[in-house]
Design a protein around this motif. Structure first.
Motif, mmCIF file in Angstrom:
data_model
loop_
_atom_site.group_PDB
_atom_site.id
_atom_site.type_symbol
_atom_site.label_atom_id
_atom_site.label_comp_id
_atom_site.label_asym_id
_atom_site.label_seq_id
_atom_site.Cartn_x
_atom_site.Cartn_y
_atom_site.Cartn_z
ATOM 1 N N ARG A 519 -39.699 10.753 0.042
ATOM 2 C CA ARG A 519 -41.011 10.655 -0.620
ATOM 3 C C ARG A 519 -42.049 10.336 0.454
ATOM 4 N NH1 ARG A 519 -37.458 7.999 -4.708
ATOM 5 N NH2 ARG A 519 -37.417 6.269 -3.246
ATOM 6 N N GLU A 520 -42.892 11.275 0.712
ATOM 7 C CA GLU A 520 -43.901 11.094 1.755
ATOM 8 C C GLU A 520 -45.028 12.094 1.547
ATOM 9 O OE1 GLU A 520 -42.751 13.513 5.398
ATOM 10 O OE2 GLU A 520 -40.824 12.626 4.857
ATOM 11 N N GLY A 521 -46.150 11.837 2.185
ATOM 12 C CA GLY A 521 -47.324 12.684 1.968
ATOM 13 C C GLY A 521 -47.552 13.734 3.033
ATOM 14 N N VAL A 522 -46.596 13.917 3.935
ATOM 15 C CA VAL A 522 -46.780 14.914 4.992
ATOM 16 C C VAL A 522 -46.332 16.278 4.454
ATOM 17 C CG1 VAL A 522 -46.141 15.591 7.337
ATOM 18 C CG2 VAL A 522 -46.343 13.160 6.748
ATOM 19 N N PRO A 523 -47.209 17.285 4.468
ATOM 20 C CA PRO A 523 -46.787 18.601 3.976
ATOM 21 C C PRO A 523 -45.728 19.211 4.898
ATOM 22 C CG PRO A 523 -49.180 18.535 4.359
ATOM 23 C CD PRO A 523 -48.608 17.282 4.932
ATOM 24 N N VAL A 524 -44.680 19.753 4.309
ATOM 25 C CA VAL A 524 -43.586 20.321 5.114
ATOM 26 C C VAL A 524 -43.363 21.776 4.734
ATOM 27 C CG1 VAL A 524 -42.457 18.095 5.453
ATOM 28 C CG2 VAL A 524 -41.808 19.537 3.494
ATOM 29 N N LEU A 525 -42.666 22.481 5.618
ATOM 30 C CA LEU A 525 -42.494 23.924 5.425
ATOM 31 C C LEU A 525 -41.290 24.419 6.224
ATOM 32 C CD1 LEU A 525 -44.011 26.315 4.054
ATOM 33 C CD2 LEU A 525 -45.222 26.658 6.201
ATOM 34 N N TRP A 526 -40.869 25.623 5.878
ATOM 35 C CA TRP A 526 -39.812 26.271 6.660
ATOM 36 C C TRP A 526 -40.324 26.547 8.073
ATOM 37 C CZ3 TRP A 526 -40.234 28.532 1.503
ATOM 38 C CH2 TRP A 526 -41.446 29.187 1.313
ATOM 39 N N TRP A 527 -39.452 26.289 9.043
ATOM 40 C CA TRP A 527 -39.776 26.473 10.474
ATOM 41 C C TRP A 527 -38.612 27.273 11.045
ATOM 42 C CZ3 TRP A 527 -37.703 25.154 15.288
ATOM 43 C CH2 TRP A 527 -38.567 24.890 16.362
ATOM 44 N N ARG A 528 -38.865 28.402 11.552
ATOM 45 C CA ARG A 528 -37.883 29.351 12.089
ATOM 46 C C ARG A 528 -36.424 28.867 12.008
ATOM 47 N NH1 ARG A 528 -38.543 32.648 17.846
ATOM 48 N NH2 ARG A 528 -37.114 34.349 17.333
ATOM 49 N N SER A 529 -35.765 29.275 10.969
ATOM 50 C CA SER A 529 -34.376 29.000 10.600
ATOM 51 C C SER A 529 -34.213 27.778 9.698
ATOM 52 C CB SER A 529 -33.399 28.969 11.787
ATOM 53 O OG SER A 529 -33.443 27.738 12.465
ATOM 54 N N VAL A 530 -35.332 27.193 9.260
ATOM 55 C CA VAL A 530 -35.424 26.259 8.121
ATOM 56 C C VAL A 530 -34.447 25.081 8.237
ATOM 57 C CG1 VAL A 530 -35.822 26.249 5.606
ATOM 58 C CG2 VAL A 530 -35.894 28.418 6.838
ATOM 59 N N GLY A 531 -33.545 24.930 7.260
ATOM 60 C CA GLY A 531 -32.626 23.793 7.281
ATOM 61 C C GLY A 531 -31.652 23.859 8.441
ATOM 62 N N HIS A 532 -31.348 25.075 8.872
ATOM 63 C CA HIS A 532 -30.400 25.239 9.983
ATOM 64 C C HIS A 532 -30.921 24.631 11.281
ATOM 65 C CE1 HIS A 532 -28.026 27.987 7.488
ATOM 66 N NE2 HIS A 532 -29.172 28.499 7.102
ATOM 67 N N THR A 533 -32.250 24.402 11.370
ATOM 68 C CA THR A 533 -32.807 23.789 12.584
ATOM 69 C C THR A 533 -32.191 22.411 12.831
ATOM 70 O OG1 THR A 533 -34.620 22.798 11.301
ATOM 71 C CG2 THR A 533 -35.072 24.891 12.391
ATOM 72 N N HIS A 534 -31.773 21.742 11.736
ATOM 73 C CA HIS A 534 -31.172 20.411 11.938
ATOM 74 C C HIS A 534 -29.696 20.376 11.532
ATOM 75 C CE1 HIS A 534 -32.021 19.698 7.591
ATOM 76 N NE2 HIS A 534 -33.162 20.283 7.843
ATOM 77 N N THR A 535 -29.313 21.143 10.504
ATOM 78 C CA THR A 535 -27.909 21.059 10.089
ATOM 79 C C THR A 535 -26.968 21.583 11.178
ATOM 80 O OG1 THR A 535 -28.048 23.195 8.951
ATOM 81 C CG2 THR A 535 -28.420 21.223 7.617
ATOM 82 N N GLN A 537 -27.341 21.402 14.388
ATOM 83 C CA GLN A 537 -27.186 20.376 15.419
ATOM 84 C C GLN A 537 -26.209 19.300 14.934
ATOM 85 O OE1 GLN A 537 -28.005 19.945 18.463
ATOM 86 N NE2 GLN A 537 -28.266 17.767 18.905
ATOM 87 N N ALA A 538 -26.379 18.831 13.700
ATOM 88 C CA ALA A 538 -25.506 17.776 13.183
ATOM 89 C C ALA A 538 -24.058 18.269 13.109
ATOM 90 C CB ALA A 538 -25.987 17.323 11.805
ATOM 91 N N MET A 539 -23.861 19.456 12.560
ATOM 92 C CA MET A 539 -22.501 19.963 12.374
ATOM 93 C C MET A 539 -21.834 20.287 13.712
ATOM 94 S SD MET A 539 -22.030 19.962 9.080
ATOM 95 C CE MET A 539 -20.467 20.808 9.009
ATOM 96 N N GLU A 540 -22.555 21.003 14.552
ATOM 97 C CA GLU A 540 -21.929 21.527 15.764
ATOM 98 C C GLU A 540 -21.742 20.473 16.849
ATOM 99 O OE1 GLU A 540 -20.490 24.884 16.503
ATOM 100 O OE2 GLU A 540 -20.245 23.961 14.551
ATOM 101 N N VAL A 541 -22.592 19.464 16.858
ATOM 102 C CA VAL A 541 -22.356 18.373 17.806
ATOM 103 C C VAL A 541 -21.208 17.500 17.290
ATOM 104 C CG1 VAL A 541 -23.319 16.286 18.850
ATOM 105 C CG2 VAL A 541 -24.661 18.400 18.797
ATOM 106 N N PHE A 542 -21.210 17.249 15.971
ATOM 107 C CA PHE A 542 -20.170 16.354 15.439
ATOM 108 C C PHE A 542 -18.786 17.011 15.546
ATOM 109 C CE2 PHE A 542 -18.309 13.669 11.891
ATOM 110 C CZ PHE A 542 -18.378 12.478 12.613
#
Ligand code: FES
Ligand code: FES
Lengths: 735, 151
Positions: A519-535, A537-542
Motif C-alpha cells: 500500500r503506497e502512493g507511488v504509481p507503478v508500471l510494467w518495466w521491460r519484462s515486468v515481474g520477471h525483472t525481480h523474480t 533474480q530471486a529464483m536464479e540466484v537462490f
C-alpha cells in the motif's frame, strides 16, 4: 519565426480499411468481410478463440508495385515493424525491395492485439506472436487474389500460376505480370477466408537476413518521432507537476511566467499547471518563473527507505497464496540444511531516450488528431475522447516511431494523453498542443517498476535435493485498479508480481508462494519484462546458492530440476556449451562465470556472464546468451534485442535506483540515474535454438537473466553473494 | 535577430541569445533530426558539428555561435559521413534510433580525427553518447567497419 511543416504522412482513410477488397485509385486493399456476429463477440470480452483470424486490412498493393504493410503495433525500437512486414511479405511472395510500412489507425475491430482481448496495443512481447497467423493469412489471401486475377485475364488455370518476388507468372504461355499491373483486377476477386499457407520449408524471407525497414530514416535524421511533430500554429506545453505523487494545485501565481518572452498562456489542469509557449525553451523558462503552492494532504510523503521498511515488516506476516503444493514448511523443518535469503529491488524509471510527449490538434469539424508513440491505441483514443467530451470516432490516432518505451508509453490510464487532452480542453482547442515532458519530468514522473522484496527459504536433504520451498514477495500491484485487473488479478494475486516465481519450471516437491500487495502512493508500471525483472533474480540466484550448498555444478543442478521443461533445458545447455562452461575448471581469483536461465513471455533465455570483480568494481567482460523464441522470424533482430537487453539492463544491475526523500524523487536526470555507457558494454554473443514452434517475442526476455548471471558470476569470482539490486558493490571491497 | 548557418544555409532566428542551439534547430528551423535527451550534457543525443567539431547543442547558446558553421545529421556529408552511414545501415545498428543522430555525429567526429580508432579510442569518444536501447556493440562494430572502408 515559427515555421511549420507537415511532419507526418497522411494516414489512409479509414474507409479504405473496411469491407472486403476495394479498389482505391488502382490499389488492391485486402480486407476482411466483416462478420457482425464475430465482432459482437470480440467487443464483448477477451474470448480469443472467437476472434476472426482471417485476413484483415493489412496490405495494400499500388499500381507502382509498392506493397504497403499496415502495422498495428508500436515500434519502440524492438524492430517489430520489420518482422511483421516480413511475415506478410513472405506469404505474399512480394519483392522485399517494394515493401513499405505504415502504422495503423486505432481500431479495435481490425487491429486488436489477440493477447489483449478487445484492446489494440503493444506489450508483453506479443507483437510477432499474436500477428503470426493473422499476417500470414493476410499475405496468402492477397497472393491468391493476384493469382486469381492473372488466371482470369490469361484464361489459364490458377494452379499453373507461380508467384515470385512480386511477379506473377504462367510458364506454359510465357506470360507474366507485376503485382502493380494486377492490383486493380485482383481487388475485384473474392477474398479467400482460409487461404493456403506456406510450408515453413518454403519461407524465403522468414528466418533469413532481412534488413530493418527503419535503418535509413533513422540514420539521416528523417525518421519522425512524436517529439518532432510540428503542426501549423502549434504551441508547446510544459507542465509543472506536484513534486509528490498525489499532490494537487492549491494556488498559482503565474504573473512572472506570463511575462517570459514566448509564453502564450498558463492554464491549471488536473495534473498541474501547464505553461504554453511558442517553443520548448520558452515554455521551460516560463515554468521556472511559475509559483505554485501544492496541497500534499493526499500525497505520498514517505521516503523510499520508510516504504521499504514497511514492506519488510509486512513480509513477516502471511500473504495471499499465489501457489502451493504439499507442506513446504514441514518439509523444510525436516531438512538436513536450510537456506534463507532476502532480495530487495528499488523503483526503476524506464528512462526511454525520447521523453514522453504527445500532440493533439482540433480539426475544423470538432474532431481531433493525436500524434504520439501510441502503445495502447484504443485505450488512448478512449481517454482522449473522454477528456475532450467527444465519442471515440472523433479521435484519430497517428502513431509515430517511438524513441524507446520499455513499457512507459503504455499506461492503462493513458496518463500523458489525458494530460495533453486536458490542456487542449483548457485552451479551447485554439491551437494544436504539443506536450513535452522534460527529462526531469519523465524521470520523476512515477510509473516505476515497483519496489519489491522477496524472502525465500528452502531445505535440502542429505544428498542436496530440494525438500521444500517457501517464498514470500511484496510489491505494489501494477494491475489492481486498472482496466486489466479482471484479466490478470485472481483472488487479489496480481500475476505480474509473481510471474516467473510461482510458476517456476523447477521441480519442487513442496512449495508455497505468498504475495502481499503493498500500500503506497507511488504509481507503478510494467518495466521491460515486468515481474520477471525481480523474480528471475530471486529464483536464479537462490537456485545457484542451493547448487553450491549441495556441492553441485550450477548448470547440472538446474538441469536436474528442469526435467519438465525441455525447451529451457536445451537453451541452458546451448548457452553453457557456447560459453565454454566447464565444471572442473577452477575459477581464477577475481574472475568468474555465472549462469542463469529463465522463461518469460513464452520465450526461453539462458545467459552465462563472465565477470571480473575487484576492489568494489565489477566489469562484465562477456555475456553468452542462448534463446528459444520458436521460429526466428528475423534472427538478426533477435540477436540485436538480446544485445540491447544486456545494454539496457546492465545499469539497473550496477547502479540505477529511484529513491524518494519525504516523497520527492531524488534522481531526476541521467547524471543521477546513469544508463550503461559504451565503455561498460560487454561483448554479447547470441545463439538461437532452431525451432519450428510458433514464434514468441524477444523484446523483453533478454532482460531477466542478466542480473542473476552477473550476481552468480560475482559469487564465482569472490565467494560473496550480492542478492539485492542494484548490486551492493561497496560491499565487495577487499574482495 | 540572430544569424545561423546550418548545413550551408543562412537563417535568421528571432529568439533569445541564451536559447540553446538544440531548441533553435528543432523549434525555429524545423531541423528535428537533432534530438533532446537530457538537456544537461549527459547523453549526446543533441550532438551537432560546429565547424566540424562535435558539440552538445543543448549546451551551446545561439548567441555564442557567431559565424561558426553548424552541421546537423540532416546535412552532414562527405566521405566519412557516407562511410559511417553505410556501416550503420549494413550492420542494422539502430533500434529505436532516437540516440543515433548523436551517435553518428560523434562517430563522424572521431573518424575525422582518428582514421583507425582502437576500442579505447571509441570508448573515449563515444562514452558521452547514451543509447538506452543498448546498441553499443553494433556502434563499436560499425565504427571499426567505417574505418576499414575508409582505409
Ligand atoms: S540533450 Fe544534450 S547532451 Fe543530452
Ligand atoms: S537506439 Fe534507442 S536509444 Fe539508441
Amino acid at each position: 519565426m515559427l515555421k511549420v511543416r507537415q511532419a507526418t504522412p497522411p494516414v489512409p482513410s479509414r474507409r479504405a480499411f473496411l469491407g472486403g477488397a476495394t479498389v482505391a485509385a488502382g490499389a488492391l486493399v485486402v480486407g476482411f468481410t466483416l462478420d457482425p456476429a464475430k465482432f459482437a463477440r470480440a467487443a464483448a470480452g477477451p474470448d480469443l478463440s472467437a476472434l476472426p483470424a482471417a485476413p484483415n486490412a493489412f496490405v495494400r498493393i499500388a499500381a507502382d508495385d509498392t506493397v504497403t504493410v499496415v502495422i498495428k503495433h508500436l515500434d519502440m525500437g524492438q524492430g517489430n515493424t520489420t518482422g511483421l512486414a516480413t511475415i506478410l511479405a513472405d506469404e505474399l511472395d512480394a519483392d522485399w525491395a517494394t515493401v513499405r510500412t505504415t502504422f495503423a489507425p486505432a481500431d479495435a475491430t481490425l487491429y486488436n492485439n489477440f493477447a489483449f482481448g478487445p484492446v489494440q496495443g503493444t506489450g508483453g512481447s506479443t507483437a510477432i506472436a499474436n500477428s503470426w497467423v493473422q499476417l500470414r493469412k493476410a499475405g496468402a489471401a492477397a497472393r491468391a487474389m493476384l493469382v486469381a486475377a492473372a488466371a482470369e485475364s490469361w484464361a489459364v488455370p490458377a494452379s499453373e500460376i507461380t508467384v515470385e518476388s512480386g511477379t506473377v507468372r504462367h510458364a506454359a504461355s510465357n506470360r507474366q505480370a507485376r503485382f502493380g499491373e494486377l492490383a486493380e483486377a485482383a481487388a475485384a476477386q473474392p477474398v479467400p477466408q482460409e487461404p493456403r499457407l506456406k510450408d515453413p520449408s518454403q519461407f524465403k524471407l522468414i528466418g533469413g537476413k532481412v534488413p530493418r525497414v527503419d535503418s535509413v530514416a533513422k540514420t539521416d535524421g528523417t525518421a519522425i518521432y512524436s517529439l518532432d511533430i510540428r503542426r501549423p500554429g502549434q504551441v508547446t506545453a510544459v507542465v509543472a507537476h506536484s513534486p509528490r505523487f498525489g499532490g494537487t494545485v492549491k494556488s498559482v501565481d503565474d504573473k512572472a511566467a506570463r511575462a517570459v518572452a514566448g509564453v502564450v498562456d498558463v492554464v491549471t489542469i488536473p495534473t498541474g499547471v501547464a505553461v504554453l509557449a511558442r517553443d520548448t525553451w520558452s515554455a521551460m523558462k516560463g515554468r521556472e518563473a511559475l509559483r505554485v503552492t501544492w496541497d500534499d494532504s493526499a500525497a505520498e510523503t514517505r521516503s523510499s527507505d520508510a516504504i521499504l521498511a514497511d514492506h519488510r515488516k509486512r513480509l513477516d506476516t502471511p500473504g495471499l497464496v499465489a501457489a502451493k503444493k504439499g507442506d513446504a514448511a514441514g518439509a523444510i523443518a525436516g531438512s538436513a540444511k536450510v537456506l534463507e535469503a532476502e532480495f530487495t529491488f528499488p523503483y526503476l524509471a524506464h528512462a526511454a531516450m525520447e521523453p514522453l510527449n504527445a500532440t493533439i490538434e482540433r480539426a475544423a469539424d470538432g474532431s481531433y488528431d493525436v500524434f504520439a508513440g501510441c502503445q495502447l491505441h484504443t485505450i488512448e483514443q478512449a481517454v482522449v475522447a473522454a477528456n475532450l467530451g467527444v465519442t471515440t470516432d472523433k479521435v484519430r490516432l497517428h502513431t509515430q516511431w517511438a524513441g524507446g518505451s520499455f513499457g512507459r508509453r503504455a499506461t492503462p490510464g493513458a496518463d500523458y494523453f489525458a494530460e495533453t487532452a486536458s490542456i487542449v480542453r483548457a485552451t479551447g482547442g485554439k491551437a494544436p498542443v504539443h506536450l513535452v515532458w522534460t527529462r526531469e519530468d519523465d524521470m520523476a514522473g512515477g510509473f516505476y517498476r515497483p519496489m519489491v522484496v522477496h524472502r525465500l527459504r528452502a531445505g535440502l536433504d542429505a544428498k542436496g535435493a530440494i525438500t521444500g520451498w517457501e517464498h514470500r514477495t511484496i510489491g505494489k500491484s501494477i494491475m489492481i485498479g486498472t482496466a486489466f485487473e479482471t484479466m490478470i488479478v485472481k483472488d487479489g494475486v496480481d500475476a505480474t508480481t509473481v510471474e516467473g516465481a510461482s510458476d517456476t519450471p523447477y521441480a519442487l516437491p513442496a512449495y508455497r508462494f505468498e504475495v502481499h500487495n503493498a500500500r503506497e502512493g507511488v504509481p507503478v508500471l510494467w518495466w521491460r519484462s515486468v515481474g520477471h525483472t525481480h523474480t528471475a533474480q530471486a529464483m536464479e540466484v537462490f537456485v545457484d546458492e542451493l547448487a553450491h550448498a549441495a556441492g553441485a555444478d550450477p548448470v547440472a543442478y538446474r538441469l536436474g530440476l528442469l526435467g519438465g521443461a525441455p525447451r529451457l533445458s536445451a537453451t541452458l545447455r546451448l548457452a553453457a556449451e557456447k560459453a565454454g562452461w566447464d565444471p572442473k575448471k577452477a575459477a581464477e581469483k577475481g574472475r568468474g562465470l555465472g549462469v542463469a536461465a529463465h522463461e518469460s513471455f513464452g520465450s526461453y533465455v539462458a545467459m552465462v556472464a563472465d565477470v571480473t570483480a575487484e576492489d568494489g568494481k565489477v566489469k562484465v567482460n562477456r555475456v553468452v546468451a542462448a534463446v528459444d523464441v520458436g521460429v526466428a522470424v528475423n534472427p538478426d533482430v533477435i540477436r540485436a534485442q538480446v544485445e540491447g537487453a544486456v545494454g539496457f539492463a546492465l545499469s539497473s544491475v550496477l547502479r540505477n535506483r529511484i529513491t524518494l526523500r519525504d516523497g520527492v524523487v531524488q534522481e531526476r536526470n541521467f547524471d543521477a540515474y546513469e544508463p550503461t555507457r559504451m565503455s561498460e558494454m560487454p561483448v554479447v554473443e547470441v545463439h538461437i535454438v532452431p525451432s519450428t514452434a510458433a514464434p514468441t517475442g524477444i523484446g523483453e526476455p533478454g532482460v531477466p537473466v542478466l542480473a542473476p548471471s552477473i550476481s552468480n558470476a560475482i559469487f564465482a569470482a569472490t565467494g560473496q553473494r550480492l542478492r539485492s539490486l542494484p548490486l551492493d558493490l561497496a560491499g565487495l571491497k577487499g574482495a | 535577430m540572430l544569424k545561423l548557418t546550418v548545413n550551408g544555409v543562412a537563417h535568421t532566428v528571432d529568439a533569445d541569445p541564451e536559447m540553446p542551439l538544440l531548441w533553435a534547430l528543432r523549434d525555429h528551423l524545423n531541423q528535428t533530426g537533432t534530438k533532446y535527451g537530457c538537456g544537461i550534457a549527459q547523453c549526446g543525443a543533441c550532438t551537432v558539428h560546429l565547424d566540424g567539431q562535435p558539440v552538445r547543442a543543448c549546451q551551446t547558446r545561439i548567441g555564442d555561435i557567431g559565424a561558426a558553421k553548424i552541421t546537423t545529421i540532416e546535412g552532414v556529408s562527405g566521405k566519412v559521413a557516407d562511410a559511417v552511414r553505410s556501416a550503420w545501415r549494413g550492420l542494422d545498428v539502430v533500434q529505436c534510433g532516437y540516440c543515433q543522430s548523436g551517435q553518428i555525429m560523434s562517430a563522424i567526429g572521431l573518424l575525422s580525427e582518428n582514421a583507425k580508432p582502437t576500442d579505447a579510442d571509441i570508448d573515449g569518444a563515444m562514452d558521452g553518447n547514451v543509447c538506452r536501447c543498448g546498441t553499443y556493440q553494433r556502434i563499436r562494430a560499425a565504427i571499426h567497419e567505417a574505418a576499414r572502408s575508409l582505409a
